[in-house]
Scaffold this active site. Sequence first.
Site, PDB file in Angstrom:
ATOM      1  N   ASN A   7      20.137  29.615   7.807  1.00  0.00           N
ATOM      2  CA  ASN A   7      20.515  30.806   8.567  1.00  0.00           C
ATOM      3  C   ASN A   7      20.148  30.731  10.050  1.00  0.00           C
ATOM      4  OD1 ASN A   7      21.676  31.811   6.315  1.00  0.00           O
ATOM      5  ND2 ASN A   7      20.077  33.306   5.848  1.00  0.00           N
TER       6      ASN A   7
ATOM      7  N   CYS B 162      31.634  40.577  -0.794  1.00  0.00           N
ATOM      8  CA  CYS B 162      31.051  39.429  -1.483  1.00  0.00           C
ATOM      9  C   CYS B 162      30.173  39.925  -2.614  1.00  0.00           C
ATOM     10  CB  CYS B 162      30.287  38.530  -0.525  1.00  0.00           C
ATOM     11  SG  CYS B 162      28.665  39.146  -0.128  1.00  0.00           S
TER      12      CYS B 162
ATOM     13  N   ASP C 161      16.337  38.184   1.113  1.00  0.00           N
ATOM     14  CA  ASP C 161      16.648  36.844   0.590  1.00  0.00           C
ATOM     15  C   ASP C 161      15.552  36.292  -0.329  1.00  0.00           C
ATOM     16  OD1 ASP C 161      19.046  36.902   1.886  1.00  0.00           O
ATOM     17  OD2 ASP C 161      18.429  35.651   3.569  1.00  0.00           O
TER      18      ASP C 161
ATOM     19  N   ARG D  72      24.936  25.821  -1.562  1.00  0.00           N
ATOM     20  CA  ARG D  72      25.168  26.441  -0.254  1.00  0.00           C
ATOM     21  C   ARG D  72      23.879  26.529   0.548  1.00  0.00           C
ATOM     22  NH1 ARG D  72      28.200  31.884  -0.511  1.00  0.00           N
ATOM     23  NH2 ARG D  72      27.964  31.477   1.706  1.00  0.00           N
TER      24      ARG D  72
END
Length: 416
Positions: free
Chosen positions: A23, A116, A304, A396
Amino acid sequence: MDKLLIEGGARLSGEIAISGAKNAALPILCAALLTREPVTFTNVPQLKDIGTLLKLIGQMGVKVAREGDTVTLDASALDNPVAPYEMVKTMRASILVLGPLVARCGEARVSLPGGCAIGARPVDQHIKGLQAMGAQVTVEHGYVHAQVPRLRGARLFTDMVTVTGTENLMMAACLADGETIIENAAREPEVVDLANCLVAMGARISGAGTDVIRIRGVESLSGTTHRIMPDRIETGTYLCAAAATGGEIRLSGTSSCYLDSVVDKLMDAGCDIVSERDAIRLKAPERLTSVSIRTAPYPAFPTDMQAQFMAINAVAGGTAVIRETIFENRFMHAVELQRLGADIRIDGNTAVVQGVAQLQGATVMATDLRASASLVIAGLVAEGETTIERIYHLDRGYEHLEEKLAALGARVRRLA
Ligand code: EPU
């Protein structure tokens, strides 16, 4: 489609190196769009999302050279400021090209990302900010089309703290005419890493890391070399994996300074944690104690890491209350953890997790990146075998996941 097979029960021990932050890398690679000079980035993780972004940037006319963890981008011939739906739909962070493209090219056409797995995730704040800086923005046929000869500095206030929104507007403001002030800015370390890179490119930014960022626009930016910061979420994920398994590990190439809220909670759960200059050591107790968490923008507890803490609470002694305040639909992992025997009750944005003595292996489905990480942690402590389907989500965001887990003594295998 690839699956991950985990045989639970091994205590994690040993040492691994933490990779560069996904990120941070995503916005920082986009910063190269702001200059005609080549920019070199090191410590870039080899992840699916990074590959997607490089492909997206490449089709705009940017020269991309990648060798190991080093990426050089040369945007001197950038001639197609377009981000097509086919690429954006696979990665929402593609919206990060919007600000740099408008600032550099005076025009951008970027597909709307759409919803999403974790929430609706609109980009209205990115658009509102660019409009306040003088851009004509229309949303037509699923695309954001922004145009302006040159952005002008403005006072911007976002309705909520948005990480990529702050990053997009900060990048756009670097080439604007005059001063931009972003209030209610995200304070995440990744925003600071981006600001450091932009400053090295000649941008005039102050206040990154606080909730008011000031950017004085310049005529042009130059090339530089920038090392991407360590991935604090990868770091936290391995700390949780070791904690859940009663393990003892050392993570190098990272720092606890980006992770105070997570380290605090792991200590509350009973772990011993020692911070070194560029490493963290963790020693877990025989059984963890439950810890309640509430997610919020940095420096509070990161969304996260919420799923990973749900997994460790699933096997801890006691009851934990988990509140998710950032995304409206980020408990998809709970039902999968229940399939492994976890005792979790969900009520709106709150999950109540009653620790059980033992989880049992089963086949589970990954729904998003961090949800998959929680399933890996649960699989490591479950009795017997756990198969995780759809592990492309893990690819990812976790570089060399199986290799790193295996190096710590976990029994993991990828099945084609
Ligand atoms: N929001 C809006 N409008 C906007 C922007 C955001 O309503 O224009 C809302 C979002 O829907 C959400 C909240 O604001 O409810 C915060 O979202 P934010 O914009 O901060 O999220 P993001 O920038 O899209 C980044 C990370 C995410 C991380 C969040 C929160 C990147 C590339 N992504 O997303 O990372 O969860 O910040 O910290 O930096 C992950 O790595 O797994 C991941 C999802």
